[in-house]
Write a protein that holds these residues in place. Structure first.
Motif, PDB file in Angstrom:
ATOM      1  N   ASN A 294      53.446 142.527 -37.200  1.00 18.77           N
ATOM      2  CA  ASN A 294      53.274 143.445 -38.314  1.00 18.77           C
ATOM      3  C   ASN A 294      54.583 144.209 -38.528  1.00 18.77           C
ATOM      4  N   GLU A 295      55.196 144.000 -39.688  1.00 19.36           N
ATOM      5  CA  GLU A 295      56.485 144.646 -39.963  1.00 19.36           C
ATOM      6  C   GLU A 295      56.380 146.165 -39.996  1.00 19.36           C
ATOM      7  N   SER A 296      55.285 146.694 -40.581  1.00 15.05           N
ATOM      8  CA  SER A 296      55.161 148.158 -40.643  1.00 15.05           C
ATOM      9  C   SER A 296      55.075 148.765 -39.259  1.00 15.05           C
ATOM     10  N   ASP A 297      54.409 148.078 -38.313  1.00 12.44           N
ATOM     11  CA  ASP A 297      54.333 148.594 -36.949  1.00 12.44           C
ATOM     12  C   ASP A 297      55.714 148.639 -36.300  1.00 12.44           C
ATOM     13  N   VAL A 298      56.521 147.637 -36.566  1.00 17.37           N
ATOM     14  CA  VAL A 298      57.884 147.619 -36.015  1.00 17.37           C
ATOM     15  C   VAL A 298      58.677 148.814 -36.542  1.00 17.37           C
ATOM     16  N   PHE A 299      58.566 149.075 -37.852  1.00 12.92           N
ATOM     17  CA  PHE A 299      59.269 150.222 -38.435  1.00 12.92           C
ATOM     18  C   PHE A 299      58.722 151.536 -37.879  1.00 12.92           C
ATOM     19  N   GLU A 300      57.399 151.652 -37.743  1.00 14.59           N
ATOM     20  CA  GLU A 300      56.790 152.887 -37.224  1.00 14.59           C
ATOM     21  C   GLU A 300      57.234 153.155 -35.788  1.00 14.59           C
ATOM     22  N   LYS A 301      57.279 152.111 -34.961  1.00 15.03           N
ATOM     23  CA  LYS A 301      57.669 152.281 -33.562  1.00 15.03           C
ATOM     24  C   LYS A 301      59.144 152.651 -33.424  1.00 15.03           C
ATOM     25  N   ASN A 302      59.947 152.249 -34.388  1.00 17.12           N
ATOM     26  CA  ASN A 302      61.388 152.529 -34.342  1.00 17.12           C
ATOM     27  C   ASN A 302      61.808 153.627 -35.310  1.00 17.12           C
ATOM     28  N   LYS A 303      60.845 154.380 -35.810  1.00 13.03           N
ATOM     29  CA  LYS A 303      61.120 155.400 -36.829  1.00 13.03           C
ATOM     30  C   LYS A 303      62.113 156.451 -36.328  1.00 13.03           C
TER      31      LYS A 303
ATOM     32  N   VAL B 134      60.189 141.337 -52.550  1.00 11.54           N
ATOM     33  CA  VAL B 134      59.786 141.552 -51.171  1.00 11.54           C
ATOM     34  C   VAL B 134      58.841 140.443 -50.731  1.00 11.54           C
ATOM     35  N   CYS B 135      59.100 139.899 -49.550  1.00  9.47           N
ATOM     36  CA  CYS B 135      58.227 138.874 -48.985  1.00  9.47           C
ATOM     37  C   CYS B 135      58.249 139.026 -47.464  1.00  9.47           C
ATOM     38  N   PRO B 136      57.340 138.391 -46.758  1.00 10.55           N
ATOM     39  CA  PRO B 136      57.324 138.533 -45.291  1.00 10.55           C
ATOM     40  C   PRO B 136      58.668 138.170 -44.669  1.00 10.55           C
ATOM     41  N   GLY B 137      59.146 139.050 -43.814  1.00 11.28           N
ATOM     42  CA  GLY B 137      60.426 138.829 -43.144  1.00 11.28           C
ATOM     43  C   GLY B 137      61.608 139.379 -43.914  1.00 11.28           C
ATOM     44  N   LYS B 138      61.391 139.830 -45.139  1.00 13.83           N
ATOM     45  CA  LYS B 138      62.478 140.378 -45.960  1.00 13.83           C
ATOM     46  C   LYS B 138      62.020 141.690 -46.592  1.00 13.83           C
ATOM     47  N   PRO B 139      61.974 142.765 -45.787  1.00 13.19           N
ATOM     48  CA  PRO B 139      61.539 144.047 -46.338  1.00 13.19           C
ATOM     49  C   PRO B 139      62.613 144.651 -47.241  1.00 13.19           C
TER      50      PRO B 139
ATOM     51  N   LYS C 226      65.782 126.485 -39.826  1.00 10.12           N
ATOM     52  CA  LYS C 226      64.923 127.226 -38.905  1.00 10.12           C
ATOM     53  C   LYS C 226      63.604 126.547 -38.572  1.00 10.12           C
ATOM     54  N   GLY C 227      63.284 125.467 -39.251  1.00 10.30           N
ATOM     55  CA  GLY C 227      62.039 124.761 -38.962  1.00 10.30           C
ATOM     56  C   GLY C 227      60.927 125.130 -39.937  1.00 10.30           C
ATOM     57  N   PRO C 228      59.767 124.478 -39.783  1.00  9.27           N
ATOM     58  CA  PRO C 228      58.668 124.668 -40.734  1.00  9.27           C
ATOM     59  C   PRO C 228      58.000 126.045 -40.680  1.00  9.27           C
ATOM     60  N   SER C 229      58.353 126.869 -39.710  1.00 12.94           N
ATOM     61  CA  SER C 229      57.732 128.201 -39.625  1.00 12.94           C
ATOM     62  C   SER C 229      58.110 129.093 -40.806  1.00 12.94           C
ATOM     63  N   VAL C 230      59.192 128.773 -41.512  1.00 11.33           N
ATOM     64  CA  VAL C 230      59.580 129.580 -42.679  1.00 11.33           C
ATOM     65  C   VAL C 230      58.634 129.379 -43.859  1.00 11.33           C
ATOM     66  N   LEU C 231      57.807 128.355 -43.817  1.00 13.34           N
ATOM     67  CA  LEU C 231      56.864 128.112 -44.911  1.00 13.34           C
ATOM     68  C   LEU C 231      55.578 128.944 -44.778  1.00 13.34           C
ATOM     69  N   GLU C 232      55.388 129.584 -43.632  1.00 16.05           N
ATOM     70  CA  GLU C 232      54.192 130.396 -43.454  1.00 16.05           C
ATOM     71  C   GLU C 232      54.231 131.601 -44.390  1.00 16.05           C
ATOM     72  N   SER C 233      53.051 131.988 -44.898  1.00 16.34           N
ATOM     73  CA  SER C 233      52.989 133.094 -45.848  1.00 16.34           C
ATOM     74  C   SER C 233      52.854 134.454 -45.166  1.00 16.34           C
ATOM     75  N   HIS C 234      52.704 134.465 -43.840  1.00 17.68           N
ATOM     76  CA  HIS C 234      52.634 135.724 -43.115  1.00 17.68           C
ATOM     77  C   HIS C 234      53.388 135.590 -41.792  1.00 17.68           C
ATOM     78  N   LEU C 235      53.758 136.734 -41.228  1.00 17.29           N
ATOM     79  CA  LEU C 235      54.515 136.751 -39.982  1.00 17.29           C
ATOM     80  C   LEU C 235      53.577 136.867 -38.785  1.00 17.29           C
ATOM     81  N   SER C 236      54.091 136.558 -37.624  1.00 18.37           N
ATOM     82  CA  SER C 236      53.293 136.652 -36.404  1.00 18.37           C
ATOM     83  C   SER C 236      53.242 138.087 -35.874  1.00 18.37           C
TER      84      SER C 236
END
Length: 195
Positions: free
Chosen positions: A31-40, A69-74, A19-29
């Motif tokens: 907000n995972e909680s916002d995605v879950f809230e919008k799709n609740k 748990v880590c970014p991208g893997k809730p 997938k490239g070097p973006s998988v080494l980032e410690s945070h996502l571009s």
């Protein structure tokens, strides 16, 4: 320690190659909680759930469960919340839909001591499947004896002193006096409106 590190290094190496070097980032571009809230609502309907709680891993009470748990893997954890407890005092209450020309009718459900309005709505939605994806508001009569006996005005169903029960209100059950919301007696009949 080395047994845990080496498989992780191999996994990260394969992810970087794929997938490239973006998988080494410690945070996502995003907000995972916002995605879950919008799709609740979608998640609740799709999985046929009564409620959904979204919380941060750092604030969850069982830290052993959220260790992976880590970014991208809730992590998803399903718990059975007892909506019909066996050992609690309860009252049988009739909920009447006061809107004319709707397919929602009278339902009889149990209301337990310290229920919230959300619990009552979840129990109502469980008894009538057509309500699952609908917004429901619950009302009480100002006069719990006279209110349910009055005829509905077809063009003004909210007439005859109905008061909305707020989501934060708790319902208390006392065998002697019946159901109360704060200082107000509720009686054995509530109204609901579907939108």
């Amino acid at each position: 320690m080395l047994k845990k590190v080496m498989p992780f290094v191999a996994f990260v190496k394969s992810q970087v190659a794929e997938k490239g070097p973006s998988v080494l980032e410690s945070h996502l571009s995003f907000n995972e909680s916002d995605v879950f809230e919008k799709n609740k609502d979608y998640i609740l309907r799709s999985l046929d759930l009564d409620s959904l709680e979204i919380c941060e891993a750092s604030t969850y009470h069982d830290q052993k469960l959220v260790a992976d748990v880590c970014p991208g893997k809730p992590m998803c954890k399903f718990e059975k919340r007892e909506l019909d407890p066996v050992d609690k005092e309860h009252a049988q209450v009739t909920l009447v839909n006061i809107q004319p020309c709707t397919p929602f009718f009278k339902q009889s459900i149990k209301i337990y001591d310290t229920d919230t309005i959300d619990d009552i709505i979840a129990r109502l939605k469980r008894t009538d499947r057509k309500l699952k994806a609908k917004q429901v508001e619950v009302y009480r009569y100002v006069d719990p004896v006279k209110g349910p006996r009055q005829l509905l005005a077809f063009d003004q169903p909210m007439m005859w002193n109905k008061r909305k029960l707020e989501k934060c209100e708790k319902i208390e059950y006392c065998p002697a006096s019946g159901l109360k919301s704060g200082k107000n007696l509720i009686g054995d009949t509530l109204c609901y409106v579907v939108s």
